[in-house]
Design an enzyme around this catalytic site. Sequence first.
Site, PDB file in Angstrom:
ATOM      1  N   THR A   1      10.193  33.426  35.543  1.00 37.50           N
ATOM      2  CA  THR A   1      11.087  32.764  34.600  1.00 37.50           C
ATOM      3  C   THR A   1      12.504  33.202  34.939  1.00 37.50           C
ATOM      4  O   THR A   1      12.816  34.390  34.911  1.00 37.50           O
ATOM      5  CB  THR A   1      10.728  33.146  33.162  1.00 37.50           C
ATOM      6  OG1 THR A   1       9.408  32.680  32.892  1.00 37.50           O
ATOM      7  CG2 THR A   1      11.695  32.524  32.169  1.00 37.50           C
TER       8      THR A   1
ATOM      9  N   LYS B   1      10.658  25.979  30.623  1.00 37.18           N
ATOM     10  CA  LYS B   1      10.243  27.326  30.217  1.00 37.18           C
ATOM     11  C   LYS B   1      11.183  27.885  29.149  1.00 37.18           C
ATOM     12  O   LYS B   1      10.742  28.590  28.241  1.00 37.18           O
ATOM     13  CB  LYS B   1      10.189  28.254  31.430  1.00 37.18           C
ATOM     14  CG  LYS B   1       9.736  29.684  31.116  1.00 37.18           C
ATOM     15  CD  LYS B   1       8.298  29.761  30.584  1.00 37.18           C
ATOM     16  CE  LYS B   1       7.935  31.159  30.109  1.00 37.18           C
ATOM     17  NZ  LYS B   1       7.607  32.107  31.154  1.00 37.18           N
TER      18      LYS B   1
ATOM     19  N   LYS C   1      15.123  39.342  28.684  1.00 39.16           N
ATOM     20  CA  LYS C   1      15.740  38.672  29.836  1.00 39.16           C
ATOM     21  C   LYS C   1      15.693  37.146  29.639  1.00 39.16           C
ATOM     22  O   LYS C   1      16.700  36.452  29.776  1.00 39.16           O
ATOM     23  CB  LYS C   1      14.979  39.076  31.109  1.00 39.16           C
ATOM     24  CG  LYS C   1      15.475  38.464  32.397  1.00 39.16           C
ATOM     25  CD  LYS C   1      14.561  37.391  32.986  1.00 39.16           C
ATOM     26  CE  LYS C   1      13.130  37.781  33.244  1.00 39.16           C
ATOM     27  NZ  LYS C   1      12.321  36.735  33.900  1.00 39.16           N
TER      28      LYS C   1
END
Lengths: 288, 288
Positions: free
Chosen positions: B97, B172, B240
């Site tokens: 990701t 995502k 993150k």
Amino acid sequence: MNQTIGFIGLGVMGRSMANHILQAGYHLNVFTRTKEKAEDLLKAGAVWKNTVKELAEESNVIITIIGYPQDVEQIYLGDNGLVQSARPKTILIDMTTSQPSLAKKIYENAKTRDIQVLDAPVSGGDIGAKEARLAIMVGGERAAYEDCLPLFEVMGQNIVYQGEAGSGQHTKMCNQIAIASGMIGVCEAIAYAKNSGLDPETVLKSISSGAAGSWSLSNLAPRMLKEDFEPGFFVKHFIKDMGIALEETNHMQMDAPGLELAHKLYNELAKNGDENKGTQALLKLWKS
Amino acid sequence: MNQTIGFIGLGVMGRSMANHILQAGYHLNVFTRTKEKAEDLLKAGAVWKNTVKELAEESNVIITIIGYPQDVEQIYLGDNGLVQSARPKTILIDMTTSQPSLAKKIYENAKTRDIQVLDAPVSGGDIGAKEARLAIMVGGERAAYEDCLPLFEVMGQNIVYQGEAGSGQHTKMCNQIAIASGMIGVCEAIAYAKNSGLDPETVLKSISSGAAGSWSLSNLAPRMLKEDFEPGFFVKHFIKDMGIALEETNHMQMDAPGLELAHKLYNELAKNGDENKGTQALLKLWKS
């Protein structure tokens, strides 16, 4: 099946639930504020009662699913209300989402007249009610719960006894709290999809079945994409539920920043004139 | 099956995914920062490569699933990186990701060397990876996507082509955004259940299958109740991901109060020393 069930409150949910009871072969007495909402049920064999008192005197088990805690208090504890008018051994079941503390108070009052009370709010929305697939979360005495189980099974699929009076309502609060923040996530995900130039329907194909999956994403996001904001579950009722939950979390001195944020956003939505829309209308706040 | 697959990044997710590829009969080259993490795969027949360059020169399709965008940039665009070292016609698939903008940049760089790049992040967590039930959301050229579909099918079940390079990463982000607020709701629901004296496990029986239902509630809430805070999906990685999503929403000038709140809460959790726990550790903020 020889029991006569009284049913009060024929909103979106109530109409479907009452209909299942009728179709299951019970005698059904109905009363609701707006008589037109009873028409289909009356045609199908339900019997209209002109007052709460009349309904109370002629039913073995009485179900209510109405609007607000003040309505619940009035219908249960007011003059000519259910607790005053029902016969001893009657079981009263409040399926409204309402205050846990009020559920306890009604239970205790009714107990003095040998009347049992269950708090049994539901989850599953209009679809769940229509398809008799509601989750029903029940508080009160276990014996009364067991007596009513066949009746619950006519309306729902996931029926769980949660504990003493008020526990059904507390469980429903857990349910609404989980939904509240989740709805923000669903709206932000769809707004992001649109803003980044993706096709939101194709995005839903990816994200609905993975770790982001939820009932809201599967059932409400598609309505959002069609701009179908009809209830389902009313914005104004969700605001009421979150208000009750916030009273409780304040009382517990528990932080609930997600719930507070959702409550704030839904109030904004209601202020924009959307209080009679379905909860999926929250997306309208992200109009770009 | 005569293809040789290169696999870089053998964390919790990567190990399971690489193992499925090996079990499906592909030749498998592996490289990862910590060689011990490759041991089981090497015993099962994978071949160790000492550098990214070596792996790149000897693989037809190369999959990466590593930590942070800066790692992705280094491994793809750095000296002796994948874009420099892979042979023309190689397909590179980044399943990390990472940033949508970086995915586009890598795609464009690689294109000049006749190398195809797909951004194909996944969802479904450690369980999804283990059981080959990941959702895989793919961006890049459709022809490259179709070439790699049999390989994706070895690792996942819900594989969707989302559009041009970067679209997998954008999708995502939608996924993580939906999860972020949802996790707050799950924690608040459980904290409420405990504070109100309910049995949280019984509450989950009521709320997991109704309108509050979600993957998080079904899969992470039970771990929370057991105080099992092992990853799963690392807190630090989720931070993150939410950081990337916030960069994007800022860029879009889009309000994301739920995402901001989740980012703030998870940062608080990391500051408490829990960055290497699983995302379900968020509940620890509600210690009463």
